[in-house]
Design an enzyme around this catalytic site. Structure first.
Site, PDB file in Angstrom:
ATOM      1  N   ARG A   1       0.817  -1.218   0.000  1.00 30.11           N
ATOM      2  CA  ARG A   1       0.000   0.000   0.000  1.00 30.11           C
ATOM      3  C   ARG A   1       0.852   1.269   0.000  1.00 30.11           C
ATOM      4  NH1 ARG A   1      -3.630  -1.836   5.059  1.00 30.11           N
ATOM      5  NH2 ARG A   1      -1.558  -2.542   5.665  1.00 30.11           N
TER       6      ARG A   1
ATOM      7  N   TYR B   1     -14.016 -11.072  -6.703  1.00 23.05           N
ATOM      8  CA  TYR B   1     -14.731 -10.500  -7.839  1.00 23.05           C
ATOM      9  C   TYR B   1     -14.156  -9.167  -8.274  1.00 23.05           C
ATOM     10  CZ  TYR B   1     -16.826 -13.510  -4.550  1.00 23.05           C
ATOM     11  OH  TYR B   1     -16.987 -14.489  -3.630  1.00 23.05           O
TER      12      TYR B   1
ATOM     13  N   ILE C   1     -10.406 -23.398  -4.316  1.00 24.20           N
ATOM     14  CA  ILE C   1      -9.231 -24.264  -4.126  1.00 24.20           C
ATOM     15  C   ILE C   1      -9.222 -24.758  -2.680  1.00 24.20           C
ATOM     16  CG2 ILE C   1      -6.685 -24.233  -4.011  1.00 24.20           C
ATOM     17  CD1 ILE C   1      -7.741 -24.126  -6.838  1.00 24.20           C
TER      18      ILE C   1
END
Lengths: 277, 277, 277, 277
Positions: free
Chosen positions: C92, C171, C203
């Site tokens: 960040r 998403y 997974i």
């Protein structure tokens, strides 16, 4: 909404039980929301009135079965006061399609709006599908739609206008409809033609689900995945079709309108399930 | 078209030069087609009149620059006769967003329609993009949109209603808008809320292209790829937004309307090029 | 498979429990199918041996927590015999990213393969999501990935090479990864760089599901929607990553590999349900 | 790469000039990158050797023209030392397809890998396309592919195995291939079958472009849109097919691999154009 159409040509092997043109003209007075009473009172009167007048002056419908066609034609006439011509046509036969288009132009002139609603459904485990069943579907849905679009398209190139709507409910036809809309919009947009596809999602029609889904399990699962929490109505499809055909949508060309939220990502739905718990 | 809206809340850092709410109300009298004269004469008068009355009773607009906001508010008021409240808000600041939403509800009640039009453009080779430039864009476009939607959404859950439209012109924001529309439609559809996205394609606005594309090469290439052979207009976007917000679209939820044919396949376009030769 | 890599740089805040680089090298000896015994016997020995030698000569890994990084580095070294450098980096922070990239190049030279695996998960009803929670996610997932890609990208433009893989499980990040892969492939492909995205699907990892889905209902539903009828394994992702990074995939650029069948259409799944009954 | 295949069945009306099976086995020694010399020297010898041994023990090929089939069969045999059976089959005829599948199983057992490469190209302005030309294409590409897949699929359900690859180069077929892969993966995944699609993008083959694009303008435009800046090679497709058929990809089912960056968004490309200037 301004349809501006002089001639309207609708094609569909299942007009009466599916999306029939008669609905197309009457959407203004029909229920168009879940909460009818509340809305009717708020409905702005001048607009409601206008909707009744947005009328196609001539309507030509074509399908394979003459008796069904005639009944539909009478129904539309009685509801709208418009002349309706019915032409028998098996879309799988290129010669019959050519004759239908000739007759259409002869009796009503070049159409302003062409609705493709030819359909052939199969919900069957693929392993039980015979080559003949498969061929019948592609003959109706793909070849039929192509024959009609090519034949009318060639005529409309000369007329430099025309708006095509294709309803595609099932998977294979949708893929083809997308291809056609995009290709033809790119190719024939220069002639002033527009091609749009409506992917309706599950619509409440009499008989359809009771036959394919007697226990209602499938319907319940579908509703669970629809954000509005209910099946759509024929009038709602007609609303969208009317909008896309109108001048208000004069720049929308080659578009696929997915009415139904089809959970493109596994996300939305899963989040929803979690939100429930 | 029935907007049915009592309160309309529009958010956008570039209201005056972009899709301003004033356009939203006046589309009925504006040019909505390439062939204006012909259409005006055919335009059905009751509908034209109805359009003028489809009026949101109260409009609240928010953006970062107070002077621009005030000018826009006055313009909308003078054109529609409606009250317009202007609230200064930097969408990057969650506290300011919370205050804006409180004030919105205080002065006008819960909004019926929420328009997200926050935008930050960059057309720059990526290798020249600084971390700060990138961060500013994601702060406005992603975080800003999320803060406003979450804050208003939480209030509207109580009110059990609400219609959100998100305009997304650039790539990254479009992806996020799609995600939001689908996720929130799935999650909040049960509260009676609807979330739809409009991906406008290239629209003719004053200044936009002259600044980014002084030679016009880029514009020419874009037009070449649009089936209608021209840029879209602000009124055309307003038409679609009005339709999606209306009760006619009450079942359309979580949809992404791609106004512009964006050549999903290399096919359409190539076929077009070949058709030219 | 030829990785041909001299330097490998992996970035991920959750290396040990997610897709850790150590897995990347050891897939040849791990189970890579549901039917292990049968396959092992058939496994062609020369290939199996080759897999062990397809080894990146230097590996640099970066993440926020130094203790986790060190443990991972030791694990990779012990399994592969390769040197592993660990650099602490909070993605960040643009300055920290710049320093990390400088150190990476100093200790190991320009990387041949860059793996982006930065992740921040949230599975929460949106209405309970705070602005701060949202911001943390976009800071890590969007801004972090962008900062690293831009900084390394600028260095690799000079080196005229580089292969980027981005894993995107959720998403919003997937949407951004798609955008980046396509844009950067288009922009930086000319410098010999490739950008591909892997969308893994569900997974099987230790802990992940037990924490988010204690009752296992969610997992069962997911499995129901996966054609292979089971969750994927980390080795299967490593296989695909190895293929995409290898010279065998030298023409695959800007691609999104959807490992998991994510029911793009409501069709597939529904058909399956019907086929069951 | 482990193909593990005992029997390989390839179907394609244009085997010799398109993606012929012989290429499928020889990719290891062929050029698989733009920068051949550099790579060959780096190529890890054990792997290169392994590639030669990854050999299907029996190969059956089918197509309409017997002379072409025989020449291809001999070529594959001479290159690989494997037996190759050639069966004449017009995929448009369901009975002939049934006989071909019977013969295939009789001479070689149930196939492990099935390659669908049936193709029928048309690059023609749609307005000049006759109903018969359209029908021929859908008969080969849609019905033919369906007949073969259904017939072999029914046999493989009993054998509880099978891997299908479908190459789809043109638009309509791609849409259908996507539908098939997703539907059948969902339906027949439980039988251990996998269905994947490769959308190749423009590949350099002898004759193809010289015939369709004599001036090379179209090719130049295509290359301009490919991130790697060049057409793909047959070997590159074979690499991907080999990977997808191998056990390394045992979890990839119902996937569509878009080898070529097809600019899903108008973004990537435009950014690229601007980056050039």
């Amino acid at each position: 909404m301004t349809l501006q159409a002089r001639v309207f040509f609708a094609l569909g092997s299942r007009l009466p039980c599916g999306l029939a043109p008669r609905r197309f003209f009457s959407y203004g007075t029909k229920i168009y929301s879940t909460n009818t009473e509340a809305l009717q009172s708020k409905f702005f009167p001048p607009l409601q009135k206008a909707m009744h007048h947005l009328i196609v002056t001539q309507c030509v419908i074509a399908s394979r079965k003459m008796d069904v066609l005639k009944a539909t034609a009478e129904q539309i006439s009685s509801q709208t006061g418009n002349k309706v011509h019915a032409i028998q046509c098996d879309v799988r036969d290129p010669d019959m399609v050519q004759n239908t288009v000739s007759e259409l132009i002869k009796v009503a002139g070049h159409p302003n709006i062409v609705i493709n609603n030819a359909a052939g459904n199969f919900i069957s485990p693929t392993e039980r599908l015979s080559p003949n069943a498969w061929k019948t579907i592609t003959d109706i849905v793909l070849n039929g739609t192509a024959f009609v679009t090519l034949e009318i398209g060639k005529q409309l190139i000369k007329a430099q206008k025309g708006m095509f709507i294709c309803f595609s409910r099932i998977y294979l036809t949708l893929m083809c409809a997308r291809f056609c809309a995009k290709s033809l919009a790119a190719e024939w947009g220069k002639y002033g033609m527009r091609f749009n596809v409506i992917q309706p999602g599950p619509i409440k029609t009499k008989g359809a689900f009771s036959r394919l889904d007697p226990t209602g399990t499938f319907e319940k699962e579908m509703i669970d995945r629809i954000p509005c929490g209910r099946l759509g109505t024929i009038e709602e499809l007609a609303n969208l079709a009317a909008f896309l055909c109108s001048d208000y949508a004069s720049w929308i060309n080659g578009a696929v309108s997915i009415v139904y939220f089809s959970s493109l990502f596994f996300s939305g739905e899963d989040v929803r399930n979690i939100a429930k718990s």
